[in-house]
Design a protein around this motif. Structure first.
Motif, PDB file in Angstrom:
ATOM      1  N   VAL A  95       7.511  29.883  35.461  1.00 57.04           N
ATOM      2  CA  VAL A  95       8.927  29.774  35.746  1.00 57.04           C
ATOM      3  C   VAL A  95       9.812  29.502  34.317  1.00 57.04           C
ATOM      4  CG1 VAL A  95       9.002  29.052  38.276  1.00 57.04           C
ATOM      5  CG2 VAL A  95       8.640  27.358  36.429  1.00 57.04           C
ATOM      6  N   PHE A  96      10.833  29.536  34.207  1.00 58.19           N
ATOM      7  CA  PHE A  96      11.582  28.891  33.099  1.00 58.19           C
ATOM      8  C   PHE A  96      11.969  27.663  33.213  1.00 58.19           C
ATOM      9  CE2 PHE A  96      11.747  33.516  31.787  1.00 58.19           C
ATOM     10  CZ  PHE A  96      11.828  33.354  30.333  1.00 58.19           C
ATOM     11  N   GLY A  97      11.733  26.598  32.536  1.00 60.75           N
ATOM     12  CA  GLY A  97      12.247  25.427  32.707  1.00 60.75           C
ATOM     13  C   GLY A  97      13.755  25.163  32.372  1.00 60.75           C
ATOM     14  N   PRO A  98      14.285  24.190  32.343  1.00 62.90           N
ATOM     15  CA  PRO A  98      15.680  23.732  32.106  1.00 62.90           C
ATOM     16  C   PRO A  98      15.924  24.366  30.898  1.00 62.90           C
ATOM     17  CG  PRO A  98      14.781  21.808  33.433  1.00 62.90           C
ATOM     18  CD  PRO A  98      13.841  22.663  32.818  1.00 62.90           C
ATOM     19  N   GLY A  99      16.842  25.005  30.572  1.00 65.42           N
ATOM     20  CA  GLY A  99      17.737  25.674  29.261  1.00 65.42           C
ATOM     21  C   GLY A  99      16.666  26.359  28.383  1.00 65.42           C
ATOM     22  N   ALA A 100      15.607  26.667  28.865  1.00 61.93           N
ATOM     23  CA  ALA A 100      14.716  27.650  28.226  1.00 61.93           C
ATOM     24  C   ALA A 100      15.154  29.085  28.312  1.00 61.93           C
ATOM     25  CB  ALA A 100      13.187  27.567  28.940  1.00 61.93           C
ATOM     26  N   ALA A 101      15.592  29.742  29.631  1.00 62.82           N
ATOM     27  CA  ALA A 101      16.161  30.709  29.615  1.00 62.82           C
ATOM     28  C   ALA A 101      17.451  31.218  28.802  1.00 62.82           C
ATOM     29  CB  ALA A 101      16.338  31.335  31.029  1.00 62.82           C
ATOM     30  N   GLU A 102      18.357  30.074  28.944  1.00 61.42           N
ATOM     31  CA  GLU A 102      19.407  30.277  28.007  1.00 61.42           C
ATOM     32  C   GLU A 102      19.093  30.233  26.510  1.00 61.42           C
ATOM     33  OE1 GLU A 102      20.381  28.183  31.912  1.00 61.42           O
ATOM     34  OE2 GLU A 102      18.789  28.241  30.445  1.00 61.42           O
ATOM     35  N   ALA A 103      18.126  29.554  26.134  1.00 59.90           N
ATOM     36  CA  ALA A 103      17.595  29.676  24.692  1.00 59.90           C
ATOM     37  C   ALA A 103      17.338  30.785  24.201  1.00 59.90           C
ATOM     38  CB  ALA A 103      16.629  28.628  24.453  1.00 59.90           C
ATOM     39  N   VAL A 104      16.282  31.667  25.217  1.00 61.12           N
ATOM     40  CA  VAL A 104      15.776  32.965  25.143  1.00 61.12           C
ATOM     41  C   VAL A 104      17.164  34.054  24.899  1.00 61.12           C
ATOM     42  CG1 VAL A 104      14.953  34.891  25.975  1.00 61.12           C
ATOM     43  CG2 VAL A 104      13.866  32.712  25.963  1.00 61.12           C
ATOM     44  N   GLU A 132       4.483  37.687  24.913  1.00 62.15           N
ATOM     45  CA  GLU A 132       3.057  37.724  24.224  1.00 62.15           C
ATOM     46  C   GLU A 132       2.585  36.544  23.504  1.00 62.15           C
ATOM     47  OE1 GLU A 132       2.751  40.241  20.339  1.00 62.15           O
ATOM     48  OE2 GLU A 132       1.865  41.762  21.702  1.00 62.15           O
ATOM     49  N   SER A 133       3.400  35.678  23.190  1.00 60.28           N
ATOM     50  CA  SER A 133       3.164  34.385  22.130  1.00 60.28           C
ATOM     51  C   SER A 133       2.717  33.427  23.286  1.00 60.28           C
ATOM     52  CB  SER A 133       4.271  34.135  21.400  1.00 60.28           C
ATOM     53  OG  SER A 133       4.945  35.235  20.740  1.00 60.28           O
ATOM     54  N   LEU A 134       3.164  33.448  24.436  1.00 56.63           N
ATOM     55  CA  LEU A 134       2.513  32.365  25.367  1.00 56.63           C
ATOM     56  C   LEU A 134       1.098  32.075  25.616  1.00 56.63           C
ATOM     57  CD1 LEU A 134       5.435  32.629  28.118  1.00 56.63           C
ATOM     58  CD2 LEU A 134       5.181  30.821  26.329  1.00 56.63           C
ATOM     59  N   PRO A 135       0.435  30.918  25.398  1.00 57.44           N
ATOM     60  CA  PRO A 135      -0.875  30.806  25.971  1.00 57.44           C
ATOM     61  C   PRO A 135      -1.204  31.282  27.371  1.00 57.44           C
ATOM     62  CG  PRO A 135       0.030  28.848  24.922  1.00 57.44           C
ATOM     63  CD  PRO A 135       1.208  29.823  24.915  1.00 57.44           C
ATOM     64  N   ALA A 136      -2.321  31.632  27.571  1.00 57.08           N
ATOM     65  CA  ALA A 136      -2.728  32.149  29.206  1.00 57.08           C
ATOM     66  C   ALA A 136      -2.394  30.863  30.309  1.00 57.08           C
ATOM     67  CB  ALA A 136      -3.932  32.669  29.033  1.00 57.08           C
ATOM     68  N   ASP A 137      -2.431  29.989  29.906  1.00 56.11           N
ATOM     69  CA  ASP A 137      -2.252  28.875  30.795  1.00 56.11           C
ATOM     70  C   ASP A 137      -1.028  28.276  31.048  1.00 56.11           C
ATOM     71  OD1 ASP A 137      -2.246  27.456  28.266  1.00 56.11           O
ATOM     72  OD2 ASP A 137      -3.604  25.945  28.888  1.00 56.11           O
ATOM     73  N   VAL A 138       0.000  28.921  30.267  1.00 59.76           N
ATOM     74  CA  VAL A 138       1.266  28.205  30.444  1.00 59.76           C
ATOM     75  C   VAL A 138       1.838  28.624  31.583  1.00 59.76           C
ATOM     76  CG1 VAL A 138       3.518  28.503  29.437  1.00 59.76           C
ATOM     77  CG2 VAL A 138       1.893  27.928  28.132  1.00 59.76           C
ATOM     78  N   ARG A 139       2.345  27.851  32.526  1.00 60.47           N
ATOM     79  CA  ARG A 139       3.074  28.263  33.796  1.00 60.47           C
ATOM     80  C   ARG A 139       4.686  27.938  33.735  1.00 60.47           C
ATOM     81  NH1 ARG A 139      -0.380  30.860  33.913  1.00 60.47           N
ATOM     82  NH2 ARG A 139      -2.095  30.931  35.185  1.00 60.47           N
ATOM     83  N   GLU A 140       4.847  26.911  33.035  1.00 68.27           N
ATOM     84  CA  GLU A 140       6.398  26.553  32.821  1.00 68.27           C
ATOM     85  C   GLU A 140       6.827  26.824  31.379  1.00 68.27           C
ATOM     86  OE1 GLU A 140       9.780  23.100  33.583  1.00 68.27           O
ATOM     87  OE2 GLU A 140       7.915  22.693  34.011  1.00 68.27           O
ATOM     88  N   ILE A 141       7.673  27.681  31.082  1.00 70.09           N
ATOM     89  CA  ILE A 141       8.517  28.084  30.031  1.00 70.09           C
ATOM     90  C   ILE A 141       9.414  27.162  29.548  1.00 70.09           C
ATOM     91  CG2 ILE A 141       9.096  29.872  28.542  1.00 70.09           C
ATOM     92  CD1 ILE A 141       8.027  32.018  30.443  1.00 70.09           C
ATOM     93  N   THR A 142       9.180  26.547  28.517  1.00 67.62           N
ATOM     94  CA  THR A 142      10.152  25.118  28.251  1.00 67.62           C
ATOM     95  C   THR A 142      10.740  25.481  26.885  1.00 67.62           C
ATOM     96  OG1 THR A 142       8.515  24.090  27.241  1.00 67.62           O
ATOM     97  CG2 THR A 142       8.576  23.592  29.535  1.00 67.62           C
ATOM     98  N   LEU A 143      11.762  24.636  26.699  1.00 68.54           N
ATOM     99  CA  LEU A 143      12.452  24.785  25.262  1.00 68.54           C
ATOM    100  C   LEU A 143      11.651  24.562  24.242  1.00 68.54           C
ATOM    101  CD1 LEU A 143      15.751  22.783  25.939  1.00 68.54           C
ATOM    102  CD2 LEU A 143      15.819  25.122  25.300  1.00 68.54           C
TER     103      LEU A 143
END
Length: 536
Positions: A212-221, A252-263
């Motif tokens: 999932v995208f955390g607060p503000g992360a999707a907006e930053a993308v 592609e850059s996210l580590p495999a164990d990341v579940r929440e995409i943050t700012l």
């Protein structure tokens, strides 16, 4: 598996990842089934093909309509009308290319719904602008194809057309709308994403992945993709393709164990240029292996044709049998893998980079040091043009700060120029390389480059000038075997035989294993003199 598609359009099977166009997809699907002609128009790269395949087609129920495979308007090399042939090739491969559209439809087996009523037949033609703006010499064939489509609409009740065209061709479509739609028609102007649609395209595809995208992360993308254009009235707009690139790079850059995409992930991990460089490396390697050429050949061609300080908008036409000097099969293979995009203009296939950011990515596709190693290998094999091209690409990839790469690149280019008989260019490049190495206090490199320059003077028939250059090289590295060898040859050519033999004797005496070149040159000199001096 990444839920983003990068450069290429979405496929029908990927409709579960396709978001941000729900309303447009439903509007087109409704219009297509309910009117004789639907025209979807918009700027290039806005996503018309993705909308058709992943948005519209999945909304057409198989039980409610008979949908033919999507066709593209282009000239097919076949008997009969080339435009008609391209449509028939998509709808029914293997059918005779000289039949008319109505004849093809007559021979199809009708399908019926559960009540026994015949299903509507839906025909979609993507990139249909070719039917309305091709080359003048094919005007008659284009008009005949449009007449056949109009005749088919009249003859076959329940036939519905969908045309996808670039917006600049809409004016050319308008005079044909009444005949193609038989009075029943609709249009949809597909625009770039607004902010809300862009956010849906970023966030919705990941829902099935467990992230999932955390607060503000999707907006930053979305903001990282860059505002395409905007106004106080319509608000900012975002190019769907650019948004896909940024999202693919993030994933592609996210580590495999990341579940929440943050700012915290966005500024540090959205390395778009690195992602694109890796994409370029992969495509170049695959095409090189498939086509039996070196990756360096393809990389150099991409640099020479498309990579400038302003790479956007550069396009080249396909000739016969090459495109800007490279076989057409290679250019087409690059387009099939979405490094290049193709466009039909007046019946001619044109190529350009799939996206303007690929210009920088191609520069960074290979490590400069690796490229220099490849250039040196090609130089040793006598592939002068390829060696020179790889050296130039290495210098461009390194940027202005990598002084050693530039110095070595110029040295390689200088030796290649000398081998190609371009003596003046060789002297200039080798002098620049020597000065750069001297500034870095790379004394052995200075001597090596001056030795190459001395050999150029020898080849030009100026051995005395060569002797002067080579003696100065010894001031930088008195034990350089390559300098002594070149100096011995220069002295011999200058008529100073005893001095030449003395230099070569020194090389042989100093080395644990006498260099074969020194032994051979000394033997050649003695043979010319008729002497009997030992060379052991």
């Amino acid at each position: 598996m990444t839920p983003y598609v990068g450069f290429r359009p979405y496929r029908s099977a990927e409709h579960g990842w396709f978001f941000g166009r729900e309303q447009e997809a439903q509007d087109v699907a409704t219009s297509w089934q309910g009117t004789g002609l639907t025209v979807v128009f918009g700027p290039a790269k806005v996503g018309k093909t993705s909308l058709l395949h992943a948005g519209v087609l999945p909304r057409i129920e198989a039980e409610s309509a008979d949908v033919l495979p999507v066709a593209e308007a282009r000239r097919e090399a076949a008997a009969g009308n080339p435009y008609v042939a391209s449509l028939l090739a998509a709808w029914a491969p293997g059918r005779p290319a000289d039949m008319t559209i109505s004849e093809f439809l007559d021979r199809r087996v009708d399908r019926f719904d559960e009540y026994g009523d015949p299903l509507s037949v839906l025909i979609a033609i993507d990139q249909a602008e070719e039917l309305f703006g091709g080359p003048p010499k094919w005007r008659r064939e284009r008009e005949e194809c449009l007449k056949q489509l109009a005749s088919a609409v009249v003859r076959h009740h329940g036939l519905h057309l969908l045309l996808c065209v670039r917006e600049e061709f809409l004016a050319a479509v308008l005079p044909h709308e009444r005949l193609l739609g038989q009075g029943s028609r609709g249009r949809l102007h597909l625009r770039p994403f607004g902010r809300e649609a862009a956010l849906a395209a970023v966030t919705r595809p990941v829902e099935a992945s467990g992230r999932v995208f955390g607060p503000g992360a999707a907006e930053a993308v979305v903001d990282a993709s860059g505002v395409l254009r905007g106004s106080d009235e319509s608000g900012p707009e975002f190019e769907p393709g650019q948004l896909q690139i940024v999202c693919s790079a993030l994933w592609e850059s996210l580590p495999a164990d990341v579940r929440e995409i943050t700012l915290e992930h966005v500024p540090g991990l959205v390395e778009v240029d690195r992602f694109l460089a890796g994409f370029c490396r992969q495509v170049i390697g695959e095409v090189a292996e498939e086509q039996g050429v070196s990756g360096g050949t393809i990389l150099i061609w991409l640099h020479e044709v498309f990579v400038t300080d302003h790479s956007a908008g550069i396009s080249v036409s396909e000739g016969y049998p090459t495109t800007a000097g490279i076989p057409n099969a290679i250019a087409r293979a690059l387009a099939e893998r979405h490094l290049l995009r193709t466009e039909q203009r007046l019946g001619v296939r044109w190529y350009e980079l799939q996206h303007q950011r690929l210009g920088l990515a191609i520069r960074k596709a290979e490590n400069p040091v690796t490229l220099l190693g490849d250039a040196e290998a090609e130089l040793a094999q006598g592939n002068w043009d390829l060696a020179r091209g790889l050296a130039l690409v290495a210098m461009q990839a390194a940027g202005r700060e990598a002084t050693w790469v530039h110095a070595q690149g110029k040295a390689i280019m200088g030796e290649a120029a000398a081998a190609l008989g371009q003596a003046e260019a060789a002297h200039g490049l080798l002098a620049e390389a020597a000065n750069s190495f001297a500034a870095m206090q790379r004394f052995d490199a200075v001597a090596r480059v001056l030795a190459a320059d001395g050999r150029v003077w020898i080849a030009q028939g100026q051995p005395r000038k060569a002797v002067s250059v080579l003696k100065s090289a010894l001031d930088w590295d008195a034990n350089s075997v390559s300098v002594h060898l070149a100096l011995g040859q220069a002295l011999w050519r200058a008529g100073r035989v005893r001095d030449a033999l003395a230099v070569l004797d020194g090389v042989v005496d100093l080395a644990a294993q006498p260099p074969p070149e020194a032994v051979a040159l000394r033997a050649e000199i003695l043979d010319g003199l008729g002497g009997m001096k030992s060379i052991a």
